[in-house]
Design a protein around this motif. Structure first.
Motif, mmCIF file in Angstrom:
data_model
loop_
_atom_site.group_PDB
_atom_site.id
_atom_site.type_symbol
_atom_site.label_atom_id
_atom_site.label_comp_id
_atom_site.label_asym_id
_atom_site.label_seq_id
_atom_site.Cartn_x
_atom_site.Cartn_y
_atom_site.Cartn_z
ATOM 1 N N VAL A 71 0.843 -1.215 -0.080
ATOM 2 C CA VAL A 71 0.088 0.197 -0.048
ATOM 3 C C VAL A 71 1.131 1.503 -0.032
ATOM 4 N N SER A 72 0.662 2.265 -1.017
ATOM 5 C CA SER A 72 1.443 3.423 -1.012
ATOM 6 C C SER A 72 0.625 4.586 -0.726
ATOM 7 N N PHE A 73 1.027 5.545 -0.211
ATOM 8 C CA PHE A 73 0.423 6.924 -0.042
ATOM 9 C C PHE A 73 1.105 8.158 -0.867
ATOM 10 N N THR A 74 0.261 8.725 -1.659
ATOM 11 C CA THR A 74 0.658 9.881 -2.051
ATOM 12 C C THR A 74 -0.160 11.059 -1.845
ATOM 13 N N ALA A 75 0.148 12.050 -2.379
ATOM 14 C CA ALA A 75 -0.643 13.298 -2.273
ATOM 15 C C ALA A 75 -2.045 13.175 -2.726
ATOM 16 N N THR A 76 -2.154 12.317 -3.861
ATOM 17 C CA THR A 76 -3.229 12.121 -4.552
ATOM 18 C C THR A 76 -4.321 10.896 -4.230
ATOM 19 N N GLY A 77 -3.609 10.182 -2.999
ATOM 20 C CA GLY A 77 -4.467 9.304 -2.351
ATOM 21 C C GLY A 77 -3.846 7.987 -2.010
ATOM 22 N N ILE A 78 -4.572 6.999 -1.848
ATOM 23 C CA ILE A 78 -4.047 5.766 -1.375
ATOM 24 C C ILE A 78 -3.922 4.840 -2.592
ATOM 25 N N HIS A 79 -2.716 4.029 -2.722
ATOM 26 C CA HIS A 79 -2.670 3.040 -4.070
ATOM 27 C C HIS A 79 -2.518 1.771 -3.318
ATOM 28 N N HIS A 82 -1.172 -3.966 -7.314
ATOM 29 C CA HIS A 82 -0.420 -3.866 -8.557
ATOM 30 C C HIS A 82 -0.218 -2.196 -8.909
ATOM 31 N N ASP A 83 -1.117 -1.517 -8.358
ATOM 32 C CA ASP A 83 -1.088 -0.019 -8.575
ATOM 33 C C ASP A 83 0.158 0.762 -8.010
ATOM 34 N N VAL A 84 0.943 -0.016 -7.181
ATOM 35 C CA VAL A 84 2.034 0.423 -6.296
ATOM 36 C C VAL A 84 3.349 0.281 -7.025
ATOM 37 N N GLN A 85 3.248 -0.738 -8.115
ATOM 38 C CA GLN A 85 4.677 -1.289 -8.426
ATOM 39 C C GLN A 85 5.701 -0.318 -8.689
ATOM 40 N N ASP A 86 5.172 0.591 -9.492
ATOM 41 C CA ASP A 86 6.186 1.804 -9.901
ATOM 42 C C ASP A 86 6.126 2.951 -8.769
ATOM 43 N N LEU A 87 5.951 2.794 -7.652
ATOM 44 C CA LEU A 87 5.911 3.594 -6.494
ATOM 45 C C LEU A 87 7.033 3.223 -5.556
ATOM 46 N N VAL A 88 7.318 1.873 -5.619
ATOM 47 C CA VAL A 88 8.031 1.115 -4.655
ATOM 48 C C VAL A 88 9.467 1.806 -4.666
ATOM 49 N N ASP A 89 9.998 2.056 -5.798
ATOM 50 C CA ASP A 89 11.313 2.796 -5.977
ATOM 51 C C ASP A 89 11.125 4.344 -6.099
ATOM 52 N N PRO A 92 9.561 5.277 -1.781
ATOM 53 C CA PRO A 92 9.915 4.378 -0.902
ATOM 54 C C PRO A 92 9.303 4.626 0.653
ATOM 55 N N GLN A 93 9.635 5.684 0.927
ATOM 56 C CA GLN A 93 9.194 6.142 2.376
ATOM 57 C C GLN A 93 7.797 6.012 2.670
ATOM 58 N N ASN A 94 6.888 6.060 1.719
ATOM 59 C CA ASN A 94 5.381 6.209 2.176
ATOM 60 C C ASN A 94 4.830 4.716 1.469
ATOM 61 N N THR A 95 5.833 3.742 1.211
ATOM 62 C CA THR A 95 5.112 2.611 0.582
ATOM 63 C C THR A 95 5.508 1.568 1.397
ATOM 64 N N LEU A 133 5.025 5.742 9.804
ATOM 65 C CA LEU A 133 5.039 7.194 9.457
ATOM 66 C C LEU A 133 4.869 7.413 8.060
ATOM 67 N N ILE A 134 4.129 8.612 7.811
ATOM 68 C CA ILE A 134 3.514 8.656 6.458
ATOM 69 C C ILE A 134 3.721 10.169 6.319
ATOM 70 N N THR A 135 4.633 10.601 5.276
ATOM 71 C CA THR A 135 4.676 12.022 4.854
ATOM 72 C C THR A 135 4.453 12.317 3.476
ATOM 73 N N THR A 136 3.136 12.795 3.330
ATOM 74 C CA THR A 136 2.768 13.432 2.016
ATOM 75 C C THR A 136 2.700 14.922 1.808
ATOM 76 N N ASN A 137 1.300 15.244 1.806
ATOM 77 C CA ASN A 137 1.110 17.057 2.004
ATOM 78 C C ASN A 137 0.977 17.051 3.519
ATOM 79 N N GLN A 138 0.856 15.806 4.253
ATOM 80 C CA GLN A 138 0.734 16.149 5.622
ATOM 81 C C GLN A 138 1.648 14.734 6.383
#
Length: 438
Positions: A71-79, A82-89, A92-95, A133-138
């Motif tokens: 599960v990955s957290f970005t400023a646009t939402g929760i992924h 399979h939607d996360v595979q491109d976000l692992v690298d 990384p700090q929010n995945t 600990l998750i850090t995106t826009n907050q």
């Protein structure tokens, strides 16, 4: 009186005939209880179909039946998945992955620091419980059960879309060594996803059910569960229709990821030898890891594969570092892959020997050897197990889907699906302890 009995008999016969005709000509009811395998590395959802008695493991839009437990957290939402595979690298700090290792556990501070050291994301201590600990826009923290709930919610929606009915009830599997608190927190994760858990079933028991061992004359079953990150070995004793877990052992730092890492290290060194510099760009490292994983998977059926991946290596130009596009190619044989992992493969036998010793059985006493987890597809691993026992393990079920298949059968039982199945009950073993090796 005889007339009344005749009327009752005719009524019962009519009911039976109506039921038979209904089963033959009316569409069977849609399953409303799903089986969930919330794995450390991958998770799946399955259902038992009334009428046909078949288990269906539900895939996503692209037909993929296993969902990465990420599960990955970005400023646009929760992924999720399979939607996360491109976000692992790239993120990384929010995945977050491997959340199952932390769910429902109370840690001593130094143990949690040691456990979390291997991850790129930050793990915090909340009165002994792990949080991420998750850090995106907050900045905020999330619990392991929240991560689990997002995966379960994704699978619930997959099932609802596929079946066309709302899903609110489930059976879920957990590792045999999970204590009451870990089981309760897993149930809490399901509740957060809008699911009512009808039963929690041990993963080895679910696997045994998938292989149909609850319906045949076997007594001692050894379940070898080797996934992406952990090895779990369980010795089950079947007493009638009930399973007793006699012994457990494992290695929570051994799995497919470790085998891939050995091959990745080899590939990285070959890049350095060919181009004078190892890959350093995040995108290149990600591409190389993906290519290595694909080669590893293909080597289960092929004896040789070509590792081919475009890279941009940093070379020293007259005005400083310059990105040079190259295509790295390297033949990889199954023999090389086995050689790179020889010591890791040998470690698989250690917990097998331990559960036999703890269960006071010889290897000849084992009636069935059941393989679970994608890493048990590796031919050398199957060969090692077969050589040790002097007989082939049971490979009649897809090892990736063995647990979810068994859980789906149990879900069918809980939902009262026809044809009726023999339920596999578990005998609690309160004195059982799991031996861990690393």
């Amino acid at each position: 009186m005889a007339g009344e009995m005749s009327a009752v008999g005719s009524f019962i016969l009519a009911l039976l005939l109506a039921g038979y005709l209904g089963q033959q000509y009316l569409p069977p009811p849609k399953p409303k209880v799903v089986g969930l395998d919330l794995g450390t590395t991958f998770c799946s959802v399955g259902v038992f179909h009334a009428g046909t008695g078949e288990v269906e493991v539900i895939g996503d839009e692209e037909g993929r039946k296993s969902l990465p437990s990420v599960v990955s957290f970005t400023a646009t939402g929760i992924h999720v998945g399979h939607d996360v595979q491109d976000l692992v690298d790239s993120n990384p700090q929010n995945t977050i992955y491997d959340a199952k290792r932390f769910i429902g556990k109370v840690f001593e501070p130094d143990v949690l620091i040691s456990e979390s050291a291997r991850y790129p994301f930050q793990v915090t201590n909340n009165n002994g419980s792990a949080e991420f600990l998750i850090t995106t826009n907050q900045t905020f923290t999330v619990s392991p059960e929240f991560i689990g709930s997002q995966l379960l919610l994704k699978m619930r929606k997959m099932a609802e879309k596929h079946l066309g009915v709302p899903i609110h009830k489930a059976v879920i599997s957990v590792p045999a060594e999970f204590d009451e608190m870990q089981r309760n927190y897993t149930i809490r994760a399901a509740n957060m996803a809008g699911l009512d858990v009808l039963r929690v079933i041990n993963e080895p028991t679910a696997a045994a059910m998938a292989y149909g061992l609850h319906k045949v004359d076997v007594f001692n079953v050894l379940v070898v569960d080797l996934g992406g990150g952990t090895l779990d070995v369980s010795l089950l004793n079947k007493q009638g229709g009930m399973f007793l877990t006699r012994a457990m052992a494992g290695n929570n730092k051994l799995g497919g990821q470790d085998f891939s890492q050995r091959l990745f290290q080899y590939a990285t060194e070959r890049v350095r030898q060919q181009y004078g510099v190892a890959p350093s760009l995040k995108e290149d490292i990600h591409r190389l890891r993906q290519a290595v994983e694909e080669v590893k998977l293909n080597l289960t059926v092929e004896s040789k594969m070509l590792l081919r991946v475009p890279l941009r290596v940093l070379t020293q130009g007259p005005r400083g570092p310059v990105e040079e596009p190259v295509v790295f190619q390297e033949p990889i044989s199954r023999e090389l892959f086995e050689e790179l992992n020889t010591d890791l493969f040998q470690k698989i036998l250690t917990p097998i020997k331990t559960v036999l010793e703890e269960g006071q059985l010889s290897k000849e006493d084992v009636d069935e050897i059941v393989l679970v987890g994608g890493s048990t597809r590796i031919p050398r691993i199957r060969q090692l197990i077969a050589q040790y026992f002097g007989k082939e393990p049971n490979t009649s079920v897809d090892p990736d889907l063995a647990v979810v298949t068994g859980v789906a059968i149990q879900a069918g039982i809980m939902g009262g699906s026809w044809p009726l199945q023999v339920s596999a009950m578990e005998i609690p073993n309160r004195h059982l302890r799991k031996m861990n090796f690393s």
